[in-house]
Design a protein around this motif. Sequence first.
Motif, PDB file in Angstrom:
ATOM      1  N   UNK A   1       0.379  -1.530   0.260  1.00 54.86           N
ATOM      2  CA  UNK A   1      -0.094  -0.228  -0.192  1.00 54.86           C
ATOM      3  C   UNK A   1       1.232   1.003  -0.246  1.00 54.86           C
ATOM      4  N   UNK A   2       1.943   1.116   0.161  1.00 56.89           N
ATOM      5  CA  UNK A   2       2.824   2.450   0.358  1.00 56.89           C
ATOM      6  C   UNK A   2       3.414   2.922  -0.975  1.00 56.89           C
ATOM      7  N   UNK A   3       3.634   1.648  -1.149  1.00 54.82           N
ATOM      8  CA  UNK A   3       4.879   2.094  -2.787  1.00 54.82           C
ATOM      9  C   UNK A   3       3.435   2.349  -3.026  1.00 54.82           C
ATOM     10  N   UNK A   4       1.757   2.032  -3.554  1.00 57.58           N
ATOM     11  CA  UNK A   4       0.850   2.345  -4.694  1.00 57.58           C
ATOM     12  C   UNK A   4       0.450   4.157  -3.869  1.00 57.58           C
ATOM     13  N   UNK A   5       1.039   4.472  -3.179  1.00 53.61           N
ATOM     14  CA  UNK A   5       0.670   5.701  -2.375  1.00 53.61           C
ATOM     15  C   UNK A   5       1.618   6.300  -3.362  1.00 53.61           C
TER      16      UNK A   5
ATOM     17  N   UNK B   1       2.507  11.307  -7.402  1.00 55.25           N
ATOM     18  CA  UNK B   1       3.109  12.588  -9.037  1.00 55.25           C
ATOM     19  C   UNK B   1       1.491  12.096  -8.920  1.00 55.25           C
ATOM     20  N   UNK B   2       0.571  11.507  -9.108  1.00 54.52           N
ATOM     21  CA  UNK B   2      -0.689  12.220  -9.633  1.00 54.52           C
ATOM     22  C   UNK B   2      -1.442  13.293  -9.516  1.00 54.52           C
ATOM     23  N   UNK B   3      -1.802  13.234  -7.858  1.00 50.01           N
ATOM     24  CA  UNK B   3      -2.124  14.078  -7.049  1.00 50.01           C
ATOM     25  C   UNK B   3      -0.970  15.599  -6.841  1.00 50.01           C
ATOM     26  N   UNK B   4       0.097  15.834  -7.360  1.00 53.83           N
ATOM     27  CA  UNK B   4       0.695  16.874  -7.099  1.00 53.83           C
ATOM     28  C   UNK B   4       0.107  17.473  -8.889  1.00 53.83           C
ATOM     29  N   UNK B   5      -0.499  16.378  -9.399  1.00 54.34           N
ATOM     30  CA  UNK B   5      -0.553  17.365 -10.990  1.00 54.34           C
ATOM     31  C   UNK B   5      -1.761  18.125 -11.041  1.00 54.34           C
ATOM     32  N   UNK B   6      -2.901  17.548 -10.261  1.00 47.41           N
ATOM     33  CA  UNK B   6      -4.200  17.419  -9.920  1.00 47.41           C
ATOM     34  C   UNK B   6      -4.013  19.041  -8.851  1.00 47.41           C
TER      35      UNK B   6
ATOM     36  N   UNK C   1       3.584  18.090   0.263  1.00 49.54           N
ATOM     37  CA  UNK C   1       2.907  16.235   0.616  1.00 49.54           C
ATOM     38  C   UNK C   1       3.693  15.756  -0.895  1.00 49.54           C
ATOM     39  N   UNK C   2       3.832  15.956  -1.674  1.00 48.42           N
ATOM     40  CA  UNK C   2       4.326  15.285  -3.118  1.00 48.42           C
ATOM     41  C   UNK C   2       5.711  14.863  -2.134  1.00 48.42           C
ATOM     42  N   UNK C   3       6.662  16.100  -1.666  1.00 52.00           N
ATOM     43  CA  UNK C   3       7.639  15.540  -1.086  1.00 52.00           C
ATOM     44  C   UNK C   3       7.838  14.361  -0.039  1.00 52.00           C
ATOM     45  N   UNK C   4       6.658  14.585   0.473  1.00 52.29           N
ATOM     46  CA  UNK C   4       6.690  13.894   1.471  1.00 52.29           C
ATOM     47  C   UNK C   4       5.815  12.588   1.672  1.00 52.29           C
ATOM     48  N   UNK C   5       5.408  12.177   0.637  1.00 55.29           N
ATOM     49  CA  UNK C   5       4.601  10.898   0.301  1.00 55.29           C
ATOM     50  C   UNK C   5       5.680  10.200  -0.836  1.00 55.29           C
TER      51      UNK C   5
ATOM     52  N   UNK D   1      -9.601  16.258 -15.793  1.00 51.95           N
ATOM     53  CA  UNK D   1      -8.735  16.028 -14.196  1.00 51.95           C
ATOM     54  C   UNK D   1      -9.074  15.101 -13.994  1.00 51.95           C
ATOM     55  N   UNK D   2     -10.537  14.482 -13.947  1.00 50.91           N
ATOM     56  CA  UNK D   2     -10.888  13.146 -13.849  1.00 50.91           C
ATOM     57  C   UNK D   2      -9.946  12.542 -14.626  1.00 50.91           C
ATOM     58  N   UNK D   3     -10.387  12.454 -16.105  1.00 49.58           N
ATOM     59  CA  UNK D   3      -9.801  11.828 -16.772  1.00 49.58           C
ATOM     60  C   UNK D   3      -8.577  11.380 -16.851  1.00 49.58           C
ATOM     61  N   UNK D   4      -7.327  12.161 -16.291  1.00 51.88           N
ATOM     62  CA  UNK D   4      -6.286  11.876 -16.315  1.00 51.88           C
ATOM     63  C   UNK D   4      -5.855  11.651 -15.042  1.00 51.88           C
ATOM     64  N   UNK D   5      -6.071  12.244 -13.608  1.00 46.00           N
ATOM     65  CA  UNK D   5      -5.951  11.924 -12.738  1.00 46.00           C
ATOM     66  C   UNK D   5      -6.613  10.803 -11.880  1.00 46.00           C
ATOM     67  N   UNK D   6      -7.628  10.520 -12.263  1.00 46.55           N
ATOM     68  CA  UNK D   6      -8.624   9.435 -11.527  1.00 46.55           C
ATOM     69  C   UNK D   6      -8.443   8.703 -12.250  1.00 46.55           C
ATOM     70  N   UNK D   7      -8.616   8.776 -13.690  1.00 42.95           N
ATOM     71  CA  UNK D   7      -8.096   7.660 -14.514  1.00 42.95           C
ATOM     72  C   UNK D   7      -7.118   5.988 -14.257  1.00 42.95           C
TER      73      UNK D   7
END
Length: 423
Positions: free
Chosen positions: A7-11, A16-21, A62-66, A170-176
């Motif tokens: 799960x940590x690897x997945x987060x 990167x996707x969260x930072x882009x959003x 947050x991106x650096x932390x994650x 954003x939904x298509x690129x990030x959530x998708x």
Amino acid sequence: MEWRTHSQTGLQQAARYLLGMRLTIVALQLISIAVAETMVALAHHAEAVILPLAYGVLATLTWLWFTRRPPRSTQVVSLVLIVDLLMIGAWLYLTGGYTNPLVSLLLLPIAVAIVLVPLGQSIAITVAGVGVYTSLVIWHTPVTHEHHGTNLAQLHLVGMWVTFATTAAILLLVVGALARRLRQQQSQLAQIRETRLRDEQIIALGLSAAAVAHRLGTPLNTMTLLVDEMKSAVPVDDPVAEDLSLMETQLALCSGHLQQLSTAAIQGKTAQLEILTARNWVSRLRESATLLWPGAAIEWHQSAPDCPVAVDATLDQAVLNVLANAVTASPSWVAVTAREGSDDRLELVVEDHGDGLESTPEGTLGDQIVSSDSGLGVGLFLSNATIQRLGGTLKARASAKGTTIIIDLPISEDTNGAMEVQA
């Protein structure tokens, strides 16, 4: 070295996707402020600019932390998404509240939460988003202190279109992308479970074989002693002496097979691989096949390539099992061809004129134990497991002319080892 959970690897990958959003939201907020200033004078211009900049800095941290220290619990991710809702809600409060056409941005953290966190936490984040929207309705602030009805209406309509297009993108690129990554991980987990079940079957077969081999040792030794005593009591010119000699030879052959089984088990436990050129490996297989079936009509077509391949004793036995099935099904003709395939792969093709696969369902070759009239039906299953363990595949094609089996193996990158073994 710090070990991380799945799960940590997945987060960590999702960061990167969260930072882009988040950076897209910040850019959209700043652009909307610049466009609005050309039409009306915002009541909270400075605060509305400073807050997106602070949000961008927070998103980067947050991106650096994650990335460096991914959280061990999804509760941390849920709290971060709630902070996203509060930051977006605070900016909306300064730019018109619920009348701001960008209010739909509150849906993005909720959509990400539905993908990343469990259902209970997703419900909590959804309730938080509804609460932020409700607060904007109750505590409404005007966009400007002056009244520009026509400009505000036109700005609102343009903003609605921009919000819809941006949110959809954003939904298509990030959530998708997050959803596709999760589906890929689920597929990998399913494959791992199938491999584990297959390995458990192989272990069970190995334990049974080891137990049988251990039990056969004592009867074989007893029979060998009895044959020796009977040979000493029978004259040399007696016809029975010849039968006793043949029986002694067969008992020695059985003992040798048991010894080979023990040796193969030790090699499999240590998992020792050797790098050979395909030509040398095929030559070794040819010698073994000639010793096992001296009268078999096996044609070894053309010379094998010089590409290196990683092999061990278990792989040799797997290929010999395939050859044994081919020789049994087609004693009159069997052909073996080694060729270099595409994508750095080595293909070993075994052809025969038999009908040994007519009773095997299509697509299940080597995936399960099947019934066999000439054997126990586990040889092909174990061969397929061994080939897959070394990164290869076992494919078959049955036709009216016979059966073609293709053993596909990866070409090794260690060319130095192959040259050393060859030398």
